[in-house]
Scaffold this motif. Structure first.
Motif, PDB file in Angstrom:
ATOM      1  N   GLN A 161      -7.218   0.716  -0.109  1.00 21.79           N
ATOM      2  CA  GLN A 161      -7.395  -0.675   0.473  1.00 21.79           C
ATOM      3  C   GLN A 161      -8.679  -0.557   1.271  1.00 21.79           C
ATOM      4  N   SER A 185       0.658  -1.230   0.191  1.00 23.28           N
ATOM      5  CA  SER A 185       0.099  -0.001  -0.144  1.00 23.28           C
ATOM      6  C   SER A 185       0.880   1.060   0.047  1.00 23.28           C
ATOM      7  N   ASP A 208      -6.059  -1.157  -4.800  1.00 16.38           N
ATOM      8  CA  ASP A 208      -5.393  -1.685  -3.693  1.00 16.38           C
ATOM      9  C   ASP A 208      -6.437  -2.632  -3.141  1.00 16.38           C
ATOM     10  N   GLU A 209      -5.996  -4.057  -3.192  1.00 15.80           N
ATOM     11  CA  GLU A 209      -7.003  -5.149  -3.013  1.00 15.80           C
ATOM     12  C   GLU A 209      -8.599  -4.907  -3.383  1.00 15.80           C
TER      13      GLU A 209
HETATM   14 MG   LIG Z   1      -2.074  -2.840   2.235  1.00 17.18          MG
END
Ligand SMILES: [Mg+2]
Ligand SMILES: Nc1ncnc2c1ncn2[C@@H]1O[C@H](COP(=O)(O)OP(=O)(O)OP(=O)(O)O)[C@@H](O)[C@H]1O
Length: 287
Positions: free
Chosen positions: A94, A48, A172-173
């Motif tokens: 995220q 991240s 992010d994810e």
């Molecule tokens: Mg992360």
């Protein structure tokens, strides 16, 4: 041009004056077009943090990040238009809670375009189009984003960035916490965007099945350092997975087990469940 990391280190400062090096000495080139990159690594490996440098959300402690020709260093530079960098490189956080802040879904998704002077009516259109892309219909427009489920929040935060139509997308994810169908739908959407527009897309994920199935380049971080970059094939055939706290994709793991226990001469490197079945059919027909 794209994004170029040149020996980038980022240290987080804390009140106790103890600093923590989240990423160290990273050098990396990401092209403006054509890339479909998976960024992986164990929890706390710096993914991240690396992503936040890609649109100058945070600055390096040392080294430089070149983003579409703008050289980002430790110090803020008055000549650099940081806002336009954030329009060129769209970052989906995220945790969607950090991204959502308006009291309706529609206002939230419209915010980006309006911020870049898109007229209100056009921004409304863009908001609905983007929401539909991520699988949410008009019934979501007037809902409060904070009352949505985790997966719905995630989709709204992705729609907010899609509405900006950035040159490069960093997610992010984006698929964590989604059900299997939701995961596949979103991965198909990102693949479609990539194929239609040739845009570079970078996705952080812990899911090795997705890495093998969809991506053509994978970057691995370990303890804040770059530990591998190359194709997923090369990664899964290498023996660095264990040292990096990473796992094989389920397809490969299953076939490896079958090969060892049944002593079958299978090629274990298959990407999808369908490929696994085809390979097993091929081998058993030859028996
Ligand atoms: Mg992360
Ligand atoms: N704001 C912050 N202040 C201090 N330390 C931080 C901060 N943000 C992250 N860190 C630390 O930096 C390291 C890297 O964090 P980062 O969030 O980049 O990891 P990650 O690879 O994204 O992990 P995950 O897979 O859990 O999301 C971690 O050890 C984390 O504790």
């Amino acid at each position: 041009m794209g994004i170029r990391f040149n020996e980038v280190t980022h240290e987080y400062a804390s009140y106790s004056k103890i600093t923590y090096k989240a990423i160290q000495n990273i050098s990396l080139n990401i092209s403006e077009h054509e890339e479909f990159i998976a960024l992986v690594g164990h929890t706390g490996s710096g993914k991240s943090t690396l992503a936040k440098h890609m649109n100058a959300l945070i600055f390096p402690t040392s080294g430089t990040v070149e983003i579409f020709g703008n050289i980002i260093t430790k110090k803020r530079n008055k000549k650099i238009k940081y806002n336009s960098i954030r329009k060129n490189v769209g970052l989906v956080f995220q945790f969607p809670e950090y991204q959502l802040f308006e009291d309706t879904v529609e206002k939230d998704v419209m915010f980006g375009p309006m911020n870049f002077k898109v007229p209100k009516e056009k921004a409304k259109e863009l908001a609905l189009d983007s929401l539909k892309l991520v699988g949410l219909d008009e019934t979501y427009l007037n809902r409060n984003p904070f009352n949505l489920s985790g997966g719905e929040k995630k989709r709204v935060s992705i729609a907010g960035i899609l509405a900006l139509d950035p040159e490069i997308l960093v997610l992010d994810e984006p698929t964590s916490g989604l059900d299997p169908e939701g995961k596949t739908t979103l991965m198909k959407l990102f693949t479609d965007i990539h194929k239609k527009t040739n845009k570079t897309i970078i996705i952080i994920t812990h899911d090795m099945d997705l890495v093998y199935q969809y991506f053509n380049r994978v970057i691995v971080l370990k303890d804040g350092e770059l530990s591998f970059e190359g194709t997923p094939e090369k990664l899964f055939k290498s023996n660095i997975l264990k040292n990096n706290h990473l796992d094989l994709p389920n397809t490969v793991k299953t076939l490896k087990h079958i090969k060892e226990t049944l002593n079958l001469d299978v090629d274990i490197y298959q990407k999808t469940a369908e490929d696994v079945i085809n390979e097993l059919n091929r081998v058993t027909k030859n028996e």
